[in-house]
Design an enzyme around this catalytic site. Sequence first.
Site, PDB file in Angstrom:
ATOM      1  N   GLU A   1       0.786  -0.913  -0.190  1.00  0.00           N
ATOM      2  CA  GLU A   1      -0.496   0.316  -0.054  1.00  0.00           C
ATOM      3  C   GLU A   1       0.918   0.920   0.329  1.00  0.00           C
ATOM      4  OE1 GLU A   1      -3.003  -0.084  -0.288  1.00  0.00           O
ATOM      5  OE2 GLU A   1      -3.718  -1.940   0.168  1.00  0.00           O
TER       6      GLU A   1
ATOM      7  N   ARG B   1       0.550   3.577  -2.853  1.00  0.00           N
ATOM      8  CA  ARG B   1       0.423   5.022  -3.000  1.00  0.00           C
ATOM      9  C   ARG B   1       1.237   6.594  -2.432  1.00  0.00           C
ATOM     10  NH1 ARG B   1      -5.204   3.750   0.479  1.00  0.00           N
ATOM     11  NH2 ARG B   1      -5.874   1.482  -0.211  1.00  0.00           N
TER      12      ARG B   1
ATOM     13  N   ASP C   1      -5.063 -10.304  -7.484  1.00  0.00           N
ATOM     14  CA  ASP C   1      -5.427  -9.387  -9.068  1.00  0.00           C
ATOM     15  C   ASP C   1      -4.351  -8.630 -10.016  1.00  0.00           C
ATOM     16  OD1 ASP C   1      -4.906  -7.684  -7.019  1.00  0.00           O
ATOM     17  OD2 ASP C   1      -7.141  -6.479  -7.410  1.00  0.00           O
TER      18      ASP C   1
ATOM     19  N   GLU D   1     -12.016   1.157 -10.358  1.00  0.00           N
ATOM     20  CA  GLU D   1     -11.800  -0.431 -11.532  1.00  0.00           C
ATOM     21  C   GLU D   1     -12.898  -0.165 -12.475  1.00  0.00           C
ATOM     22  OE1 GLU D   1      -9.898  -1.313  -7.467  1.00  0.00           O
ATOM     23  OE2 GLU D   1     -11.707  -1.406  -7.587  1.00  0.00           O
TER      24      GLU D   1
ATOM     25  N   THR E   1      -1.267   0.731 -10.126  1.00  0.00           N
ATOM     26  CA  THR E   1      -2.186   0.095  -9.946  1.00  0.00           C
ATOM     27  C   THR E   1      -2.733   0.812  -9.329  1.00  0.00           C
ATOM     28  OG1 THR E   1      -3.348  -2.056  -8.884  1.00  0.00           O
ATOM     29  CG2 THR E   1      -1.470  -1.059  -7.609  1.00  0.00           C
TER      30      THR E   1
END
Length: 641
Positions: free
Chosen positions: A265, A269, A398, A533, A622
């Site tokens: 994360e 980010r 994913d 998404e 992502t």
Amino acid sequence: MHPPSRQDYVAVTLGQRSSSYNNGKQWRRQSCWRKWKQLSRLQRSLILFTLVLLLIGGFASYPSLTEHMIGAEEQTDVVHPLVPHVLPEPVKLGQLPPLPRPEKPPKKKLSNKRGPPLLHNVLQRNANASNTVEEHGVRKKEASDKIISWRGAVIDTEQGTEGPKDDSMANQAEKPVKESEADWLEAVRDSFRHAWQGYKDFAWGHDELRPISKSYSEWFGLGLTLIDALDTMWIMGLKTEFEEAKAWVATELSFNKNVDVNLFESTIRILGGLLSTYHLTGDALFLEKAKDMGSRLMPAFKTPSKIPYSDVNIGKGTAHPPRWTSDSTVAEVTSIQLEFRELSRLSQDPQYEAAVAEVMNRVHSLDGKLDGLVPMFINTNSGQFTHQGIFTLGARADSYYEYLLKQWLQGGKKETQFVEDYLSAVEGIKKHLVQKTSPNGLTFVGELSHGQFSPKMDHLVCFLPGTLALGAHHGLPEDHMELAKQLMETCYQMYHQMETGLSPEIVHFNMHQGSVRDIEVKLADRHNLLRPETVESLFYLYRFTKEHKYRQWGWEILHNFNKYTKVSSGGYTSVNNVRDPDYPSPRDKMESFFLGETLKYFYLLFSDDFSLIDLDQYVFNTEAHPLPIWPSTAAATATAT
């Protein structure tokens, strides 16, 4: 035969009667009492119970007393808490599309892109709903003829209860009217400004806004929302807001803290956000912060297998797995590569790229795959897959598939191992996970557990249409684009078939002949976290096909975010129940990715300027932070296109 006590009692009574007779009244009272005492305990209990029921029935049937008590309750309870805390008037049919920001917030109103989804069971849902209603006074009837009821997330004091809901695919959500793409762009800017104002007013410098309670929550304590939103503000041309945030980064942001952060994360980010903002602005401040953060994350790779731990203390320079396992998730350890590779290129320090390359080489060579599909967990000690036999494109797997394609693109299509693994995985998806629904034949991606197929699909899987389209744009098989279009329709229907027009976190598809609905949603899966998404994939599909329906679908989704999740005092909130337009039950949390991803992709979807983040020159990580395709190959790619 009577007990002696009964004889004594009769003698006393007779004496009282003869000596103090008063017009017969006292004797009658004592006679009744004697008869009462002669009854059995059961008989007396039944009589008392009947009297209590009669008393309650009489009280309930006395209207003036009831109205008086209701009026007294509302006088003490309605004045302030009754007016909910959110959401401006929704756009109605016939109105112009720009979604205005409220000038004044009402007084009071109700209530991972990544990481494990927060699932609420029915008990949690009911508790949340009852607590919120009780606290904020929603759905109370006034003594006058007005009725307070939910119209989406908007309070309507003029109308009563809504009529029956239409469950048909065509009529689930009210469709906003199009005016022009320029208005749509401005509507996205307005949404961002509204979200940013809430963050600025109530959560400045903290990780995430809690818009209902006008407070904040901390995850890492590093201003997560602010950093995630930096490049979004730059792309939208919101220079004033950007300069405010930049000043905080320059003066307040410090990574020298005794705090555990999640490697994945914080990479996508924070590191990704800083690197992206550096490339867009050219300001070295962001590159220096990125270097500092990257170096503090490196202890995660000090494991026996070189598969990184999930958590790093960026102040102490130590790392560890979660308390309950020595496993890391496959998606997390294989979706940090774009950022670390770019950090090596900019810093001229090869350690970052070497660390993440070791992970990819290890995963590439492992047993336990199924036609390119990978399990969800990998052990940091042994370096082997664990919990084998379970395959999904949802949480924990994913972005592994996403980063196979994007590393190949980032490096100029030279690293063939990545594209080979990606192509193999797509074939595995088509072979094992793709099915169609009944009755309408929607194409979806399910899950496989030890050979058993499950028609379950996370909203997270809606990244796949965009990724497939991106690959097809860059020369991969044309049938990837066809599958992307089919899955895009399904992801849109996950919104369109819900009563609020918002998608749940997880859906289950019907595959049996004779089914009435394509999509079913379990009680625990009905929440919406403002995820990006579907909007992300709409952006890619529109860029590559120019089909206007993708913009229209995006506009409908933005409209419903504004209708059901916008908090009038500032910010947006995730909601618990997308199946209930009257009371979607706000969760009081605005994830950082709503500003970092969702609103960014909305803006790019509606923009006619295709040079704004040219997809032949940039690749998105992502978390929607654009990183450049490496310069030695970007020019050749653009020329070939």
